[in-house]
Design an enzyme around this catalytic site. Structure first.
Site, PDB file in Angstrom:
ATOM      1  N   ASP A   6       0.878  -1.171   0.000  1.00 40.13           N
ATOM      2  CA  ASP A   6       0.000   0.000   0.000  1.00 40.13           C
ATOM      3  C   ASP A   6       0.914   1.219   0.000  1.00 40.13           C
ATOM      4  O   ASP A   6       1.502   1.570   1.018  1.00 40.13           O
ATOM      5  CB  ASP A   6      -0.896  -0.033   1.242  1.00 40.13           C
ATOM      6  CG  ASP A   6      -1.677   1.266   1.450  1.00 40.13           C
ATOM      7  OD1 ASP A   6      -1.750   2.074   0.501  1.00 40.13           O
ATOM      8  OD2 ASP A   6      -2.202   1.465   2.564  1.00 40.13           O
ATOM      9  N   TRP A   7       1.041   1.872  -1.167  1.00 41.67           N
ATOM     10  CA  TRP A   7       1.970   2.994  -1.302  1.00 41.67           C
ATOM     11  C   TRP A   7       1.186   4.290  -1.373  1.00 41.67           C
ATOM     12  O   TRP A   7       0.515   4.587  -2.360  1.00 41.67           O
ATOM     13  CB  TRP A   7       2.828   2.823  -2.558  1.00 41.67           C
ATOM     14  CG  TRP A   7       4.089   3.640  -2.533  1.00 41.67           C
ATOM     15  CD1 TRP A   7       4.559   4.400  -1.511  1.00 41.67           C
ATOM     16  CD2 TRP A   7       5.045   3.767  -3.589  1.00 41.67           C
ATOM     17  NE1 TRP A   7       5.753   4.995  -1.847  1.00 41.67           N
ATOM     18  CE2 TRP A   7       6.075   4.623  -3.122  1.00 41.67           C
ATOM     19  CE3 TRP A   7       5.131   3.246  -4.870  1.00 41.67           C
ATOM     20  CZ2 TRP A   7       7.168   4.971  -3.900  1.00 41.67           C
ATOM     21  CZ3 TRP A   7       6.225   3.588  -5.652  1.00 41.67           C
ATOM     22  CH2 TRP A   7       7.232   4.433  -5.171  1.00 41.67           C
ATOM     23  N   GLY A   8       1.249   5.057  -0.291  1.00 47.50           N
ATOM     24  CA  GLY A   8       0.514   6.304  -0.209  1.00 47.50           C
ATOM     25  C   GLY A   8       1.363   7.501  -0.578  1.00 47.50           C
ATOM     26  O   GLY A   8       2.452   7.376  -1.147  1.00 47.50           O
ATOM     27  N   THR A  10       2.962   9.530   1.395  1.00 46.85           N
ATOM     28  CA  THR A  10       4.150   9.742   2.216  1.00 46.85           C
ATOM     29  C   THR A  10       4.885   8.462   2.566  1.00 46.85           C
ATOM     30  O   THR A  10       6.102   8.467   2.685  1.00 46.85           O
ATOM     31  CB  THR A  10       3.782  10.467   3.532  1.00 46.85           C
ATOM     32  OG1 THR A  10       2.748   9.730   4.195  1.00 46.85           O
ATOM     33  CG2 THR A  10       3.290  11.876   3.250  1.00 46.85           C
ATOM     34  N   TYR A  91     -18.633   6.837  -8.858  1.00 41.60           N
ATOM     35  CA  TYR A  91     -17.959   7.712  -9.818  1.00 41.60           C
ATOM     36  C   TYR A  91     -18.361   7.349 -11.252  1.00 41.60           C
ATOM     37  O   TYR A  91     -18.345   6.174 -11.623  1.00 41.60           O
ATOM     38  CB  TYR A  91     -16.445   7.565  -9.697  1.00 41.60           C
ATOM     39  CG  TYR A  91     -15.772   8.440  -8.665  1.00 41.60           C
ATOM     40  CD1 TYR A  91     -16.374   8.708  -7.436  1.00 41.60           C
ATOM     41  CD2 TYR A  91     -14.511   8.981  -8.909  1.00 41.60           C
ATOM     42  CE1 TYR A  91     -15.739   9.497  -6.492  1.00 41.60           C
ATOM     43  CE2 TYR A  91     -13.869   9.769  -7.964  1.00 41.60           C
ATOM     44  CZ  TYR A  91     -14.488  10.025  -6.759  1.00 41.60           C
ATOM     45  OH  TYR A  91     -13.854  10.804  -5.830  1.00 41.60           O
ATOM     46  N   VAL A  99      -7.006   4.651  -5.804  1.00 44.36           N
ATOM     47  CA  VAL A  99      -7.170   3.208  -5.655  1.00 44.36           C
ATOM     48  C   VAL A  99      -7.159   2.793  -4.190  1.00 44.36           C
ATOM     49  O   VAL A  99      -7.775   1.784  -3.818  1.00 44.36           O
ATOM     50  CB  VAL A  99      -6.086   2.454  -6.456  1.00 44.36           C
ATOM     51  CG1 VAL A  99      -4.709   2.627  -5.810  1.00 44.36           C
ATOM     52  CG2 VAL A  99      -6.433   0.979  -6.596  1.00 44.36           C
ATOM     53  N   ASP A 100      -6.501   3.563  -3.328  1.00 48.99           N
ATOM     54  CA  ASP A 100      -6.516   3.234  -1.905  1.00 48.99           C
ATOM     55  C   ASP A 100      -7.922   3.401  -1.333  1.00 48.99           C
ATOM     56  O   ASP A 100      -8.375   2.587  -0.510  1.00 48.99           O
ATOM     57  CB  ASP A 100      -5.504   4.082  -1.133  1.00 48.99           C
ATOM     58  CG  ASP A 100      -5.678   5.580  -1.356  1.00 48.99           C
ATOM     59  OD1 ASP A 100      -6.341   5.986  -2.336  1.00 48.99           O
ATOM     60  OD2 ASP A 100      -5.130   6.357  -0.545  1.00 48.99           O
ATOM     61  N   SER A 122      -2.468  12.384   4.681  1.00 51.01           N
ATOM     62  CA  SER A 122      -2.154  13.679   4.070  1.00 51.01           C
ATOM     63  C   SER A 122      -3.436  14.418   3.716  1.00 51.01           C
ATOM     64  O   SER A 122      -3.533  15.636   3.850  1.00 51.01           O
ATOM     65  CB  SER A 122      -1.309  13.474   2.811  1.00 51.01           C
ATOM     66  OG  SER A 122      -0.105  12.826   3.125  1.00 51.01           O
TER      67      SER A 122
END
EC number: 2.7.1.33
Length: 244
Positions: A6-8, A10, A91, A99-100, A122
């Site tokens: 899970d790459w956000g 920060t 949507y 996507v998160d 964030s």
């Protein structure tokens, strides 16, 4: 072994599980890093498949993918879809939804239950799900974005490591004033959406996620509402999506 990422905005969070099962995700340790290139232990054991939910740009994703290909050739970047796992997205252009958020919606959705997912990082995001229908949501600046916005004015320069403060007070330094004001804004917004989603959408359960999720879930939970915190919500969404 399966690697979930899970790459956000920060941080990069990751976990390893033996199989795509929710029970394994909920029992696994969530690891967090600010620089994945410095943590070679992520790739220390054989990996059969990698599933990624990333909100980063194409350049970042390509760099990560190129590195991962040294260890595994089954790499899946999750995408936001119109319908997945029986959940319908509100949507009209699903690809514009992070996507998160979509993985969180998939993870939280439950038959005959109205749920709100509140992710605090964030940015602060709200998503409301009625049974299998995503009804829509909110996106507002989180603590870090508010601090950065004030810094760009050149007139107010609060410390960027300002922390949450449980007490209401009036600041007597610029930094304290900013801290107290931002806390009040976040708390006021969260209390407002909790009240309104209960009235307008009959929400009966609130799932908090993100870096600030645990703090605000504990602070706002008076015991009268069903509130919980999930550290692994995005990972649960990945497992539900790709184990189908």
């Amino acid at each position: 072994m399966v690697l979930l990422i899970d790459w956000g905005n920060t941080r990069l969070k990751w976990m390893k599980i033996d199989h795509l099962e929710l029970a394994q995700v909920r029992a696994a340790k969530v690891n967090i890093t600010d620089n994945w290139q410095e943590h070679t232990e992520i790739w220390a054991s054989p990996i059969e498949a990698i599933f990624i939910a990333s909100v980063r740009n194409d350049q970042d994703n390509q760099a990560l993918s190129g590195h991962l290909l040294n260890y595994c050739d089954r790499i899946h970047f999750a995408k936001t879809e119109q319908i997945a796992c029986g959940v319908e997205n509100s949507y009209s252009d699903p690809e514009t939804m992070g996507v998160d958020r979509w993985m969180g919606v998939i993870a939280a959705a439950a038959p005959e239950e109205n749920i709100a997912v509140v992710s605090i990082g964030s940015a602060i995001t709200l998503d409301v799900i009625q049974s299998a229908q995503h009804m829509g949501g909110h996106i507002v600046p989180g603590r870090r974005l508010m601090l950065e916005s004030l810094n760009t004015t050149g007139r107010v320069r609060p410390l960027m490591n300002t922390q949450d403060d449980e007490s209401f007070h009036l600041g007597q330094t610029t930094n304290d004033c900013v801290n107290a004001g931002i806390n009040s804004m976040i708390e006021g917004y969260l209390r407002h959406i909790i009240n309104q989603t209960k009235i307008e959408y009959q929400v009966s359960r609130f799932i908090f996620a993100g870096g600030g999720g645990k703090y605000w879930q504990q602070r706002l939970n008076s015991g009268t509402d069903q509130m919980e915190y999930s550290e692994s919500l995005v990972f649960e969404g990945l497992v539900k999506r790709y184990s189908v």
